[in-house]
Scaffold this motif. Sequence first.
Motif, PDB file in Angstrom:
ATOM      1  N   PHE A  45       3.993   6.655   3.485  1.00 55.40           N
ATOM      2  CA  PHE A  45       3.532   5.366   3.997  1.00 55.40           C
ATOM      3  C   PHE A  45       3.395   4.256   2.453  1.00 55.40           C
ATOM      4  O   PHE A  45       3.125   2.856   3.128  1.00 55.40           O
ATOM      5  CB  PHE A  45       2.712   5.550   4.802  1.00 55.40           C
ATOM      6  CG  PHE A  45       2.369   6.005   5.413  1.00 55.40           C
ATOM      7  CD1 PHE A  45       3.447   6.216   6.665  1.00 55.40           C
ATOM      8  CD2 PHE A  45       1.777   7.837   6.461  1.00 55.40           C
ATOM      9  CE1 PHE A  45       3.338   6.900   7.799  1.00 55.40           C
ATOM     10  CE2 PHE A  45       1.833   8.896   7.602  1.00 55.40           C
ATOM     11  CZ  PHE A  45       2.596   7.731   8.142  1.00 55.40           C
ATOM     12  N   LEU A  48       6.053   2.211   2.096  1.00 54.81           N
ATOM     13  CA  LEU A  48       6.693   1.332   3.253  1.00 54.81           C
ATOM     14  C   LEU A  48       5.415   0.015   3.139  1.00 54.81           C
ATOM     15  O   LEU A  48       5.444  -0.653   4.434  1.00 54.81           O
ATOM     16  CB  LEU A  48       6.320   2.019   4.062  1.00 54.81           C
ATOM     17  CG  LEU A  48       7.472   2.517   4.331  1.00 54.81           C
ATOM     18  CD1 LEU A  48       7.437   3.628   6.010  1.00 54.81           C
ATOM     19  CD2 LEU A  48       8.843   1.706   5.270  1.00 54.81           C
ATOM     20  N   ASP A  49       4.232  -0.273   2.301  1.00 57.16           N
ATOM     21  CA  ASP A  49       3.300  -1.122   2.587  1.00 57.16           C
ATOM     22  C   ASP A  49       2.054  -0.749   3.227  1.00 57.16           C
ATOM     23  O   ASP A  49       1.621  -1.936   3.820  1.00 57.16           O
ATOM     24  CB  ASP A  49       4.178  -2.712   2.429  1.00 57.16           C
ATOM     25  CG  ASP A  49       4.797  -2.833   1.151  1.00 57.16           C
ATOM     26  OD1 ASP A  49       4.119  -2.259   0.467  1.00 57.16           O
ATOM     27  OD2 ASP A  49       5.746  -3.868   1.379  1.00 57.16           O
ATOM     28  N   ALA A  50       2.421   0.133   3.802  1.00 57.41           N
ATOM     29  CA  ALA A  50       0.992   0.854   4.824  1.00 57.41           C
ATOM     30  C   ALA A  50       0.093   1.266   4.111  1.00 57.41           C
ATOM     31  O   ALA A  50      -0.252   2.587   4.334  1.00 57.41           O
ATOM     32  CB  ALA A  50       2.126   1.473   5.903  1.00 57.41           C
ATOM     33  N   PHE A  52      -2.947   1.229   4.716  1.00 57.91           N
ATOM     34  CA  PHE A  52      -4.420   2.074   4.970  1.00 57.91           C
ATOM     35  C   PHE A  52      -4.231   2.956   5.923  1.00 57.91           C
ATOM     36  O   PHE A  52      -4.438   4.586   5.902  1.00 57.91           O
ATOM     37  CB  PHE A  52      -4.917   1.206   6.070  1.00 57.91           C
ATOM     38  CG  PHE A  52      -6.162   1.585   6.909  1.00 57.91           C
ATOM     39  CD1 PHE A  52      -7.193   1.617   6.079  1.00 57.91           C
ATOM     40  CD2 PHE A  52      -6.509   1.517   7.763  1.00 57.91           C
ATOM     41  CE1 PHE A  52      -8.448   2.205   6.533  1.00 57.91           C
ATOM     42  CE2 PHE A  52      -7.341   2.308   8.925  1.00 57.91           C
ATOM     43  CZ  PHE A  52      -8.472   2.415   7.860  1.00 57.91           C
ATOM     44  N   LEU A  53      -2.858   3.500   5.895  1.00 54.89           N
ATOM     45  CA  LEU A  53      -2.297   4.363   6.917  1.00 54.89           C
ATOM     46  C   LEU A  53      -2.179   5.368   6.181  1.00 54.89           C
ATOM     47  O   LEU A  53      -2.121   6.266   6.423  1.00 54.89           O
ATOM     48  CB  LEU A  53      -0.501   3.813   7.731  1.00 54.89           C
ATOM     49  CG  LEU A  53      -0.358   4.956   8.735  1.00 54.89           C
ATOM     50  CD1 LEU A  53      -1.524   5.729   9.350  1.00 54.89           C
ATOM     51  CD2 LEU A  53       0.670   4.044   9.074  1.00 54.89           C
TER      52      LEU A  53
END
Lengths: 184, 100
Positions: A45, A48-50, A52-53
């Motif tokens: 995550f 993948l630049d996510a 917060f996730l």
Amino acid sequence: MFEAIAFYLFSAITIAMFAITVLSKNALYSMSALAAGMVMISGFFFLLDADFLGVVQIIVYTGAVMALYAFGMMFFDTTRDVKEEIRAPKLVFLLSGLSALLLVIALVAPIVSDHITALYPMTEGVENPQAVGIVLFTKYLVPFEVAAVMLLVAMIAGIVLAGKKMDESLTLKVEEEFQEKGAK
Amino acid sequence: MITLSHYLILSAILFCIGLIGVYRRKNLLLLLFSTEILLNAVNIGFAAVSKFYGDLTGQMFAFFIIAIAASEVAVGLGLMIVWYKRRGTLDLDSMQSMHG
């Protein structure tokens, strides 16, 4: 380059950990491997630049869910090896193969057709947690509140189910006593 | 260069590992572990699609999946504790009360 190295490293560790989870005979090893795999997934995550996730994955999965499993496993006899008899191994392999084939078809179909367009495009010049907040509290506000109610219901259900007869020991009793309790 | 296909293939591999677990496991606790693997594999797929198409919907779905997984664990573990108190085992075969 850095992304490729990180991706292959994380995927190798994740696949190995989840394979241990699925194939191990000891429930304790299985749980530890699952927790390790969850941490590694949060690495994807972040890749993948996510952001917060990824943080939510670490806090909720490795923090809450795995701790809940660890506490739940105190109720069960986990030091013994899990006895499992597989009656029809050929059927299992056939079913696994068929589902894998279906999965590949399901994954390839939208990529081939290539008609996917962004419904809620990412806001420019905003960090990921901010963008997530904007979308979550505007477009997905109702599902968010419903999810909150669902978590409350699940919490009450968990307390009611597990909290009954908490004062009685599970491991020190003979099975007949349980049968008597059940018959009452 | 890592593309969307890489992530989707990884997601598929993890999903297959979870499926093998669901087919193979006869213990309820380990069956629940396999379910967690399935949910996580799907989450990776959602996050990857979210990045490569510039769309936040995938991440939103991943959040809701995490919420569902958390409540599933709470209720599932409660039910399993009740079952273990009743029967003293978590084996799936012990649930066949009608020996048909």
